[in-house]
Design a protein around this motif. Structure first.
Motif, PDB file in Angstrom:
ATOM      1  N   PRO A  40       0.934  -1.203   0.052  1.00 37.24           N
ATOM      2  CA  PRO A  40       0.220  -0.020   0.027  1.00 37.24           C
ATOM      3  C   PRO A  40       1.035   1.419  -0.118  1.00 37.24           C
ATOM      4  CG  PRO A  40      -0.246  -1.074   1.878  1.00 37.24           C
ATOM      5  CD  PRO A  40       0.682  -2.035   1.262  1.00 37.24           C
ATOM      6  N   VAL A  41       2.130   1.282   0.563  1.00 37.00           N
ATOM      7  CA  VAL A  41       3.051   2.270   0.488  1.00 37.00           C
ATOM      8  C   VAL A  41       3.207   2.887  -0.954  1.00 37.00           C
ATOM      9  CG1 VAL A  41       5.198   3.362   1.054  1.00 37.00           C
ATOM     10  CG2 VAL A  41       3.831   2.040   2.712  1.00 37.00           C
ATOM     11  N   GLU A  42       3.656   1.814  -1.530  1.00 39.06           N
ATOM     12  CA  GLU A  42       3.946   1.980  -3.299  1.00 39.06           C
ATOM     13  C   GLU A  42       2.580   2.638  -3.966  1.00 39.06           C
ATOM     14  OE1 GLU A  42       4.837  -0.696  -1.638  1.00 39.06           O
ATOM     15  OE2 GLU A  42       6.840  -0.938  -2.157  1.00 39.06           O
ATOM     16  N   GLY A  43       1.374   2.103  -3.447  1.00 32.65           N
ATOM     17  CA  GLY A  43       0.265   2.558  -4.307  1.00 32.65           C
ATOM     18  C   GLY A  43      -0.110   3.886  -3.621  1.00 32.65           C
ATOM     19  N   ALA A  44       0.129   4.341  -2.436  1.00 35.89           N
ATOM     20  CA  ALA A  44      -0.164   5.679  -2.052  1.00 35.89           C
ATOM     21  C   ALA A  44       0.925   6.745  -2.548  1.00 35.89           C
ATOM     22  CB  ALA A  44      -0.065   5.728  -0.563  1.00 35.89           C
TER      23      ALA A  44
END
Length: 89
Positions: A40-44
């Motif tokens: 989710p960090v990469e997506g955010a």
């Protein structure tokens, strides 16, 4: 050749921009190349950077003259240029 000193604040802002851009590219490439391992960090980071890239388009000033269709509350005065004479009244 004249060498000009670049203020440290400018250098710091450039460095921050390069690091942020590098992090965004890292997140986007990770999402594209190994989507199963991306979290989710990469997506955010990717979504946030993409959203920021759209910001200048929506925040751009209007190209219409002030007062052409709607009256503005305040008007900015033009700065006088030296040697340009007086402005028309």
């Amino acid at each position: 050749m004249v060498r000009r000193r670049v203020p440290p604040v400018t250098l710091a802002l450039i460095a921050i921009g390069l690091v942020a851009g590098g992090l965004w590219w890292w997140a986007v490439l990770r999402l594209l190349l190994v989507p199963g391992e991306a979290g989710p960090v990469e997506g955010a980071v990717a979504a946030g950077g993409w959203g920021l890239s759209l910001l200048p388009v929506h925040v751009a000033a209007s190209s219409r003259r002030p007062g052409a269709s709607a009256r503005s509350v305040t008007k900015a005065s033009r700065r006088r240029r030296w040697g340009a004479g007086s402005a028309p009244s």
